[in-house]
Design an enzyme around this catalytic site. Structure first.
Site, mmCIF file in Angstrom:
data_model
loop_
_atom_site.group_PDB
_atom_site.id
_atom_site.type_symbol
_atom_site.label_atom_id
_atom_site.label_comp_id
_atom_site.label_asym_id
_atom_site.label_seq_id
_atom_site.Cartn_x
_atom_site.Cartn_y
_atom_site.Cartn_z
ATOM 1 N N VAL A 74 0.828 -1.209 0.000
ATOM 2 C CA VAL A 74 0.000 0.000 0.000
ATOM 3 C C VAL A 74 0.867 1.267 0.000
ATOM 4 C CG1 VAL A 74 -1.602 1.347 1.421
ATOM 5 C CG2 VAL A 74 -2.050 -1.049 0.974
ATOM 6 N N LYS B 182 15.225 -2.756 2.470
ATOM 7 C CA LYS B 182 14.201 -2.374 1.502
ATOM 8 C C LYS B 182 14.518 -0.997 0.916
ATOM 9 C CE LYS B 182 9.577 -3.833 1.987
ATOM 10 N NZ LYS B 182 8.278 -3.754 2.635
ATOM 11 N N THR C 151 -1.049 -4.089 9.682
ATOM 12 C CA THR C 151 -1.920 -4.323 10.851
ATOM 13 C C THR C 151 -2.313 -5.808 10.850
ATOM 14 O OG1 THR C 151 -3.765 -3.531 9.482
ATOM 15 C CG2 THR C 151 -2.893 -1.995 11.089
ATOM 16 N N GLU D 65 -7.643 2.379 2.300
ATOM 17 C CA GLU D 65 -7.231 2.063 0.926
ATOM 18 C C GLU D 65 -7.976 0.818 0.443
ATOM 19 O OE1 GLU D 65 -5.357 3.759 -1.303
ATOM 20 O OE2 GLU D 65 -6.232 2.165 -2.487
ATOM 21 N N LYS E 243 -14.070 0.311 5.620
ATOM 22 C CA LYS E 243 -13.038 -0.575 5.063
ATOM 23 C C LYS E 243 -13.300 -2.041 5.465
ATOM 24 C CE LYS E 243 -9.358 -2.294 3.404
ATOM 25 N NZ LYS E 243 -9.130 -2.519 1.993
ATOM 26 N N LEU F 137 -17.686 -13.143 -7.834
ATOM 27 C CA LEU F 137 -18.529 -14.352 -7.865
ATOM 28 C C LEU F 137 -17.816 -15.413 -8.688
ATOM 29 C CD1 LEU F 137 -22.324 -13.502 -8.358
ATOM 30 C CD2 LEU F 137 -21.177 -14.400 -6.341
ATOM 31 N N CYS G 106 -5.314 -9.431 3.334
ATOM 32 C CA CYS G 106 -6.427 -8.608 3.830
ATOM 33 C C CYS G 106 -7.653 -9.404 4.284
ATOM 34 C CB CYS G 106 -6.836 -7.605 2.752
ATOM 35 S SG CYS G 106 -5.536 -6.401 2.454
ATOM 36 N N ARG H 166 1.023 -14.326 1.423
ATOM 37 C CA ARG H 166 0.365 -14.333 2.735
ATOM 38 C C ARG H 166 -0.995 -15.033 2.663
ATOM 39 N NH1 ARG H 166 1.546 -8.077 4.407
ATOM 40 N NH2 ARG H 166 1.270 -7.764 2.169
HETATM 41 N N1 LIG Z 1 -1.912 -5.300 0.651
HETATM 42 C C1 LIG Z 1 -3.093 -4.885 0.248
HETATM 43 O O1 LIG Z 1 -3.608 -5.312 -0.795
HETATM 44 C C2 LIG Z 1 -3.876 -3.877 1.053
HETATM 45 C C3 LIG Z 1 -4.980 -3.237 0.478
HETATM 46 C C4 LIG Z 1 -5.676 -2.301 1.233
HETATM 47 C C5 LIG Z 1 -5.285 -2.032 2.554
HETATM 48 N N2 LIG Z 1 -4.235 -2.687 3.083
HETATM 49 C C6 LIG Z 1 -3.830 -2.351 4.456
HETATM 50 O O2 LIG Z 1 -2.693 -1.471 4.390
HETATM 51 C C7 LIG Z 1 -1.790 -1.717 5.468
HETATM 52 C C8 LIG Z 1 -0.417 -2.052 4.908
HETATM 53 O O3 LIG Z 1 -0.522 -3.266 4.192
HETATM 54 P P1 LIG Z 1 0.682 -3.772 3.250
HETATM 55 O O4 LIG Z 1 0.209 -5.016 2.598
HETATM 56 O O5 LIG Z 1 1.195 -2.648 2.440
HETATM 57 O O6 LIG Z 1 1.765 -4.134 4.389
HETATM 58 P P2 LIG Z 1 3.266 -4.602 4.188
HETATM 59 O O7 LIG Z 1 3.524 -5.577 5.269
HETATM 60 O O8 LIG Z 1 3.512 -4.991 2.772
HETATM 61 O O9 LIG Z 1 4.120 -3.261 4.451
HETATM 62 C C9 LIG Z 1 4.220 -2.631 5.692
HETATM 63 C C10 LIG Z 1 5.544 -1.853 5.692
HETATM 64 O O10 LIG Z 1 5.589 -1.008 6.852
HETATM 65 C C11 LIG Z 1 6.927 -0.990 7.312
HETATM 66 N N3 LIG Z 1 6.939 -0.494 8.703
HETATM 67 C C12 LIG Z 1 6.525 -1.117 9.837
HETATM 68 N N4 LIG Z 1 6.689 -0.309 10.897
HETATM 69 C C13 LIG Z 1 7.223 0.863 10.436
HETATM 70 C C14 LIG Z 1 7.607 2.089 11.030
HETATM 71 N N5 LIG Z 1 7.498 2.287 12.347
HETATM 72 N N6 LIG Z 1 8.116 3.060 10.252
HETATM 73 C C15 LIG Z 1 8.253 2.878 8.921
HETATM 74 N N7 LIG Z 1 7.882 1.738 8.285
HETATM 75 C C16 LIG Z 1 7.387 0.735 9.037
HETATM 76 C C17 LIG Z 1 7.395 -2.418 7.143
HETATM 77 O O11 LIG Z 1 8.811 -2.516 7.159
HETATM 78 C C18 LIG Z 1 6.782 -2.742 5.775
HETATM 79 O O12 LIG Z 1 7.686 -2.391 4.727
HETATM 80 C C19 LIG Z 1 -2.439 -2.839 6.287
HETATM 81 O O13 LIG Z 1 -3.188 -2.270 7.321
HETATM 82 C C20 LIG Z 1 -3.358 -3.533 5.286
HETATM 83 O O14 LIG Z 1 -4.438 -4.172 5.894
HETATM 84 C C21 LIG Z 1 -3.507 -3.589 2.367
#
Ligand SMILES: NC(=O)c1ccc[n+]([C@@H]2O[C@H](COP(=O)([O-])OP(=O)(O)OC[C@H]3O[C@@H](n4cnc5c(N)ncnc54)[C@H](O)[C@@H]3O)[C@@H](O)[C@H]2O)c1
Length: 372
Positions: free
Chosen positions: A11, A35, A86, A151, A207, A253, A263, A331
């Site tokens: 995201v 990263k 999260t 998002e 969400k 569907l 998610c 995941r």
């Molecule tokens: N992946 C999806 O398709 C999607 C879609 C919509 C919403 N979301 C939500 O968005 C959020 C992020 O999801 P994601 O899949 O991108 O997660 P992710 O695990 O891919 O990325 C999270 C990133 O945050 C970094 N991070 C953690 N603590 C930090 C800090 N203190 N400072 C800076 N960086 C830090 C981690 O190193 C990691 O790179 C979640 O809450 C998820 O539910 C995800």
């Protein structure tokens, strides 16, 4: 505008790159040093169609900065997006908010002039209130505003979904902030996205409600597939016939393995946990979670049946092991629960996944080690 995006996962990276592509200057911050190093060497650590090209373009144009320096990034930005993970807490199944709260504690040190703090991570209702409290314990209230802006992008379609969303949900009561964000999102609104302003708590719940509803659609058609197989009916026809009704719609569907990914599994569980907290019974969502678990084991059982339970030294090939096509995200992929069961029965498992080459090998090798 000057933006800071905290967390450069699926995201955060997409958010940062897309806002940079729209002409903003974006500092993308992550605590993961490797990263950030990779990103500064033009190596994009996740697979997402179109992302690498866009990262390279915006980085070259100096609109995209990758850093671990939170102080500099917050100080130089007007808007801060929180995009950290999260995940589920193992025992309670609630959302683990430790990363979100850590960000709140870390950024408050650097807020010296007005900042909009936007929570893009998926968080339970009232998280915005808590983040506000944490920041407010060190920063005067008039120097910041905490907003919810969930998002809805899908992995595999993330760039398109970010640039052409159906809606942009903004949870705030602050009129000045609503205007600033309408301005930030203007190029996207111009293309047809609906800008929906609501309360912060409603935005947070929208969400979870959306993800739980989509998970329900998937589980519904998967359960119907079980029934259709027993009767000898083509489930695809049922899905098409249902989807043609505009009230139902054809999307989500499609019959397939159990839903997975980062998610739906965690967000459905978190919604049940939110329900418990507020003493509201989320019985439909609980049934969806159960139905999805059944689907997971049912497909493995079907392989046993086809092979008359004789799996020793049988070669079984998975065409695709990530949780869905066009992503490298492993995941909660169904393959991660199916493969160990097949290996335990003596099968030889092979797989081919064009989009998840690296992550799939890491995850599957881990599985084999655990089993040995
Ligand atoms: N992946 C999806 O398709 C999607 C879609 C919509 C919403 N979301 C939500 O968005 C959020 C992020 O999801 P994601 O899949 O991108 O997660 P992710 O695990 O891919 O990325 C999270 C990133 O945050 C970094 N991070 C953690 N603590 C930090 C800090 N203190 N400072 C800076 N960086 C830090 C981690 O190193 C990691 O790179 C979640 O809450 C998820 O539910 C995800």
């Amino acid at each position: 505008m000057k933006i800071c995006v905290i967390g450069t996962g699926y995201v955060g990276l997409v958010t940062g790159v897309c806002f940079a592509d729209l002409g903003n200057t974006v500092h993308c911050v992550d605590t993961d040093v490797h990263k950030i190093k990779k990103l500064n060497n033009s190596f994009v650590p996740i697979f997402e169609p179109g992302l690498e090209e866009l990262v390279k373009k915006c980085y070259k144009d100096k609109r995209l900065i990758f850093t671990t320096d939170l102080k500099k990034s917050v100080t130089r930005s007007d808007i801060i997006f929180v995009c950290v993970g999260t995940p589920s807490v193992k025992i309670s199944n609630s959302a683990n908010l430790k990363y979100v709260f850590k960000v709140a504690r870390d950024i408050r040190k650097y807020i010296k002039k007005f900042k909009i703090v936007i929570i893009k991570s998926t968080v339970p209702v009232t998280t915005g209130d808590k983040v506000e409290e944490i920041i407010n314990s060190k920063v005067r209230r008039k120097l910041f505003e905490v907003i919810s802006n969930p998002e809805f992008l899908r992995e595999g379609e993330a760039i398109r979904d970010f640039k052409y969303p159906d809606r942009i949900i903004i949870g705030t009561e602050n009129k000045k902030v609503t205007k600033i964000l309408a301005n930030l999102y203007e190029p996207i609104i111009r293309k047809g996205a609906i800008y929906f302003k609501t309360s912060r708590r409603s935005a947070e719940l929208i969400k979870y409600a959306s993800n739980a509803f989509l998970a329900t659609k998937i589980s519904f058609i998967n359960e119907l597939a079980n029934l259709c197989e027993k009767i000898g009916i083509n489930t695809e026809d049922i899905a098409i016939g249902m989807g043609l009704d505009k009230r139902i719609g054809s999307r989500f569907l499609r019959i397939g393995p159990a839903y997975g990914g980062s998610c739906f599994p965690k967000d459905t569980r978190a919604l049940v946990s939110i329900g418990k907290k507020f003493k509201a019974n989320m019985s439909i969502v609980r049934s969806v979670i159960k139905s999805n678990e059944n689907r997971r084991s049912l497909l493995t059982k079907r392989i046993y049946e086809i092979m008359s339970n004789k799996l020793k030294n049988k070669i079984i090939t998975f065409l695709g092991v990530t949780f869905k096509a066009n992503t490298d995200d492993m995941r909660m992929s169904s393959s991660l629960s199916m493969i160990p069961n097949l290996l335990k029965k003596g099968a030889i498992v092979r797989y081919c996944d064009p989009s998840g080459k690296k992550k799939s090998s890491i995850n599957i090798v881990k599985l084999v080690f655990i089993l040995m």
